[in-house]
Design an enzyme around this catalytic site. Sequence first.
Site, PDB file in Angstrom:
ATOM      1  N   ILE A 172     -38.184  44.607 -31.585  1.00 31.87           N
ATOM      2  CA  ILE A 172     -38.005  43.758 -32.723  1.00 31.87           C
ATOM      3  C   ILE A 172     -38.860  42.541 -32.647  1.00 31.87           C
ATOM      4  O   ILE A 172     -39.731  42.135 -33.911  1.00 31.87           O
ATOM      5  CB  ILE A 172     -36.718  42.900 -32.767  1.00 31.87           C
ATOM      6  CG1 ILE A 172     -35.690  44.159 -32.940  1.00 31.87           C
ATOM      7  CG2 ILE A 172     -36.567  42.036 -33.758  1.00 31.87           C
ATOM      8  CD1 ILE A 172     -34.282  43.867 -32.887  1.00 31.87           C
TER       9      ILE A 172
ATOM     10  N   ARG B   4     -22.088  49.191 -29.710  1.00 29.04           N
ATOM     11  CA  ARG B   4     -22.405  47.971 -29.124  1.00 29.04           C
ATOM     12  C   ARG B   4     -21.858  46.954 -28.190  1.00 29.04           C
ATOM     13  O   ARG B   4     -22.484  46.459 -27.576  1.00 29.04           O
ATOM     14  CB  ARG B   4     -23.015  47.256 -30.567  1.00 29.04           C
ATOM     15  CG  ARG B   4     -23.983  47.630 -31.526  1.00 29.04           C
ATOM     16  CD  ARG B   4     -24.188  46.870 -32.735  1.00 29.04           C
ATOM     17  NE  ARG B   4     -25.130  47.793 -33.508  1.00 29.04           N
ATOM     18  CZ  ARG B   4     -24.435  48.378 -34.770  1.00 29.04           C
ATOM     19  NH1 ARG B   4     -23.280  48.352 -35.079  1.00 29.04           N
ATOM     20  NH2 ARG B   4     -25.117  49.011 -35.694  1.00 29.04           N
TER      21      ARG B   4
ATOM     22  N   ASP C 151     -26.805  45.038 -42.049  1.00 28.53           N
ATOM     23  CA  ASP C 151     -25.812  45.560 -42.611  1.00 28.53           C
ATOM     24  C   ASP C 151     -25.815  45.331 -44.133  1.00 28.53           C
ATOM     25  O   ASP C 151     -25.361  46.302 -45.058  1.00 28.53           O
ATOM     26  CB  ASP C 151     -24.393  45.333 -42.139  1.00 28.53           C
ATOM     27  CG  ASP C 151     -24.629  45.172 -40.662  1.00 28.53           C
ATOM     28  OD1 ASP C 151     -24.667  46.294 -39.881  1.00 28.53           O
ATOM     29  OD2 ASP C 151     -24.723  44.066 -39.936  1.00 28.53           O
TER      30      ASP C 151
ATOM     31  N   HIS D  53     -20.581  43.026 -36.539  1.00 26.76           N
ATOM     32  CA  HIS D  53     -21.801  43.981 -36.686  1.00 26.76           C
ATOM     33  C   HIS D  53     -21.580  44.839 -35.837  1.00 26.76           C
ATOM     34  O   HIS D  53     -21.996  45.196 -34.513  1.00 26.76           O
ATOM     35  CB  HIS D  53     -23.184  43.062 -36.142  1.00 26.76           C
ATOM     36  CG  HIS D  53     -24.254  43.980 -36.287  1.00 26.76           C
ATOM     37  ND1 HIS D  53     -24.712  44.793 -37.371  1.00 26.76           N
ATOM     38  CD2 HIS D  53     -25.084  44.259 -35.168  1.00 26.76           C
ATOM     39  CE1 HIS D  53     -25.648  45.218 -36.783  1.00 26.76           C
ATOM     40  NE2 HIS D  53     -25.917  45.318 -35.665  1.00 26.76           N
TER      41      HIS D  53
HETATM   42  N1  LIG Z   1     -28.004  42.409 -35.117  1.00 32.41           N
HETATM   43  C1  LIG Z   1     -28.785  43.524 -35.584  1.00 32.41           C
HETATM   44  O1  LIG Z   1     -28.582  43.806 -36.850  1.00 32.41           O
HETATM   45  C2  LIG Z   1     -29.495  44.182 -34.586  1.00 32.41           C
HETATM   46  C3  LIG Z   1     -29.501  43.974 -33.119  1.00 32.41           C
HETATM   47  N2  LIG Z   1     -30.118  44.375 -32.410  1.00 32.41           N
HETATM   48  C4  LIG Z   1     -30.440  44.202 -30.872  1.00 32.41           C
HETATM   49  O2  LIG Z   1     -31.433  43.306 -30.769  1.00 32.41           O
HETATM   50  C5  LIG Z   1     -31.706  43.561 -29.236  1.00 32.41           C
HETATM   51  C6  LIG Z   1     -33.322  43.503 -29.207  1.00 32.41           C
HETATM   52  O3  LIG Z   1     -33.934  44.954 -29.627  1.00 32.41           O
HETATM   53  P1  LIG Z   1     -35.293  45.632 -29.158  1.00 32.41           P
HETATM   54  O4  LIG Z   1     -36.113  44.334 -29.593  1.00 32.41           O
HETATM   55  O5  LIG Z   1     -35.208  46.739 -29.910  1.00 32.41           O
HETATM   56  O6  LIG Z   1     -34.999  45.755 -27.699  1.00 32.41           O
HETATM   57  P2  LIG Z   1     -36.167  45.981 -26.766  1.00 32.41           P
HETATM   58  O7  LIG Z   1     -35.689  46.422 -25.302  1.00 32.41           O
HETATM   59  O8  LIG Z   1     -37.468  46.613 -27.441  1.00 32.41           O
HETATM   60  O9  LIG Z   1     -36.783  44.096 -26.411  1.00 32.41           O
HETATM   61  C7  LIG Z   1     -35.711  43.415 -25.745  1.00 32.41           C
HETATM   62  C8  LIG Z   1     -36.803  42.289 -25.192  1.00 32.41           C
HETATM   63  O10 LIG Z   1     -35.954  41.252 -24.628  1.00 32.41           O
HETATM   64  C9  LIG Z   1     -36.497  40.725 -23.363  1.00 32.41           C
HETATM   65  N3  LIG Z   1     -35.288  40.182 -22.685  1.00 32.41           N
HETATM   66  C10 LIG Z   1     -34.215  40.876 -22.101  1.00 32.41           C
HETATM   67  N4  LIG Z   1     -33.525  39.855 -21.259  1.00 32.41           N
HETATM   68  C11 LIG Z   1     -33.987  38.592 -21.737  1.00 32.41           C
HETATM   69  C12 LIG Z   1     -33.492  37.346 -21.508  1.00 32.41           C
HETATM   70  N5  LIG Z   1     -32.821  36.948 -20.687  1.00 32.41           N
HETATM   71  N6  LIG Z   1     -34.265  36.123 -22.062  1.00 32.41           N
HETATM   72  C13 LIG Z   1     -35.320  36.813 -22.863  1.00 32.41           C
HETATM   73  N7  LIG Z   1     -35.738  37.992 -23.099  1.00 32.41           N
HETATM   74  C14 LIG Z   1     -35.102  38.867 -22.392  1.00 32.41           C
HETATM   75  C15 LIG Z   1     -36.951  42.289 -22.698  1.00 32.41           C
HETATM   76  O11 LIG Z   1     -37.797  41.956 -21.726  1.00 32.41           O
HETATM   77  C16 LIG Z   1     -37.640  42.883 -24.021  1.00 32.41           C
HETATM   78  O12 LIG Z   1     -38.999  42.341 -24.041  1.00 32.41           O
HETATM   79  C17 LIG Z   1     -30.782  44.459 -28.856  1.00 32.41           C
HETATM   80  O13 LIG Z   1     -29.753  43.976 -28.193  1.00 32.41           O
HETATM   81  C18 LIG Z   1     -30.580  45.373 -30.087  1.00 32.41           C
HETATM   82  O14 LIG Z   1     -29.488  46.076 -29.963  1.00 32.41           O
HETATM   83  C19 LIG Z   1     -31.076  45.475 -32.812  1.00 32.41           C
HETATM   84  C20 LIG Z   1     -31.169  45.765 -34.256  1.00 32.41           C
HETATM   85  C21 LIG Z   1     -30.439  45.230 -35.325  1.00 32.41           C
HETATM   86  O1  LIG Z   2     -27.519  50.076 -33.985  1.00 28.31           O
HETATM   87  C1  LIG Z   2     -27.743  49.408 -32.977  1.00 28.31           C
HETATM   88  O2  LIG Z   2     -27.585  49.478 -31.719  1.00 28.31           O
HETATM   89  C2  LIG Z   2     -28.992  48.341 -33.435  1.00 28.31           C
HETATM   90  C3  LIG Z   2     -28.377  47.680 -34.561  1.00 28.31           C
HETATM   91  O3  LIG Z   2     -27.805  46.643 -34.142  1.00 28.31           O
HETATM   92  C4  LIG Z   2     -28.397  48.231 -35.706  1.00 28.31           C
HETATM   93  O4  LIG Z   2     -29.446  48.879 -36.172  1.00 28.31           O
HETATM   94  O5  LIG Z   2     -27.719  47.828 -36.773  1.00 28.31           O
END
Ligand SMILES: NC(=O)C1=CN([C@@H]2O[C@H](COP(=O)(O)OP(=O)(O)OC[C@H]3O[C@@H](n4cnc5c(N)ncnc54)[C@H](O)[C@@H]3O)[C@@H](O)[C@H]2O)C=CC1
Ligand SMILES: O=C([O-])CC(=O)C(=O)O
Length: 325
Positions: free
Chosen positions: A16, A98, A159, A187
């Site tokens: 992200i 989630r 969403d 979410h």
């Molecule tokens: N609310 C929403 O609508 C959405 C939420 N997400 C969530 O966003 C989060 C990140 O997703 P991605 O970027 O795809 O994951 P990713 O795994 O590509 O990146 C996560 C990053 O966070 C870092 N990280 C882990 N622990 C950490 C800490 N304590 N402090 C700082 N950085 C830390 C990792 O080293 C990594 O660089 C996930 O939990 C995912 O489920 C994803 C899509 C939508």
């Molecule tokens: O579905 C997941 O785990 C990532 C996310 O939150 C979304 O795409 O809404």
Amino acid sequence: MKKPVRVAVTGAAGQIGYSLLFRIASGAMLGPDQPVILQLLDITPSLPALNGVVMELDDCAFPLLAGIVQTDDPKVAFKDADIALLVGARPRGPGMERKDLLEANGAIFTAQGKALNDVASRDVKVLVVGNPANTNAYIAMKNAPDLNPANFTAMMRLDHNRALTQVAQKTGVAVTDVKKMTIWGNHSSTQYPDIFNAEVKGQNAAQLINDQKWLETEFIPTVQQRGAAIIKARGLSSAASAANAAIDHIRNWVLGTSEGDWVTMGVPANGEYGYSDLIYGYPVTCKDGKYTIVEGLAVSEFSRARMDATAKELSDERDAIKHLL
Ligand SMILES: NC(=O)C1=CN([C@@H]2O[C@H](COP(=O)(O)OP(=O)(O)OC[C@H]3O[C@@H](n4cnc5c(N)ncnc54)[C@H](O)[C@@H]3O)[C@@H](O)[C@H]2O)C=CC1
Ligand SMILES: O=C([O-])CC(=O)C(=O)O
């Protein structure tokens, strides 16, 4: 030239982050005349990758990018932050809900809530993206007793945007013709996307569509399950659309929502529509850097059952993380 805004982003080396940072630096989030300083946090093993991202940010020569901090220390990343995007957390894989991430991710938000409490601007606007976003935002909020709880929000905007497109495609209009969408609650797969208060070209969306079967068997499950569908298709969770939603959330919070429309944000519930002590998805309007929950909307029996079910899931998640508060 305006004074730069300090934007902290956690998980900055993640997928992200790779979509988000470039758009913040380009002005897409805070406007084309607002300089920003990016304060980027990731864990120690991810710092080399983060350095690569910073090299690329440098190579864009963004006119609005007034500085970059890269660190593995939350107190450095959050120092005087005006905006904090808490993205860093583990994403789910196929077959997971989630909330299965609470164990792995919850503790991150205890530490980060405390660090925000200690060093961030007293007006910091916090958006939690890392899943499960609502309960993680609740954990951060409770660990930051000196900050206004209203400053802690969770991302429901992805969403919301998903639901806008589903309705636009169903009714054959432009996405900009669909207004007043609401995603109530969590979410998660219990979220309730509500078209009974939405409008299509000014007409009530539910009345115009007039298709209960589509509503129950297509629209609601498609929006609820969209994250899982992306994971299945891509093998990775949504990243560019999530980054886009984070940009939209903060842009509206800071710069306001349009007249005659609202957006969905996960915000502290203080009795609105019967819910409290949760971070719950509500329709909000924003003005002068503040959001206001839209009250007084009609809630049918059909809607109430779904709004209650997603609230129940949130209170169960809250009970499961008591040890992190
Ligand atoms: N609310 C929403 O609508 C959405 C939420 N997400 C969530 O966003 C989060 C990140 O997703 P991605 O970027 O795809 O994951 P990713 O795994 O590509 O990146 C996560 C990053 O966070 C870092 N990280 C882990 N622990 C950490 C800490 N304590 N402090 C700082 N950085 C830390 C990792 O080293 C990594 O660089 C996930 O939990 C995912 O489920 C994803 C899509 C939508
Ligand atoms: O579905 C997941 O785990 C990532 C996310 O939150 C979304 O795409 O809404």
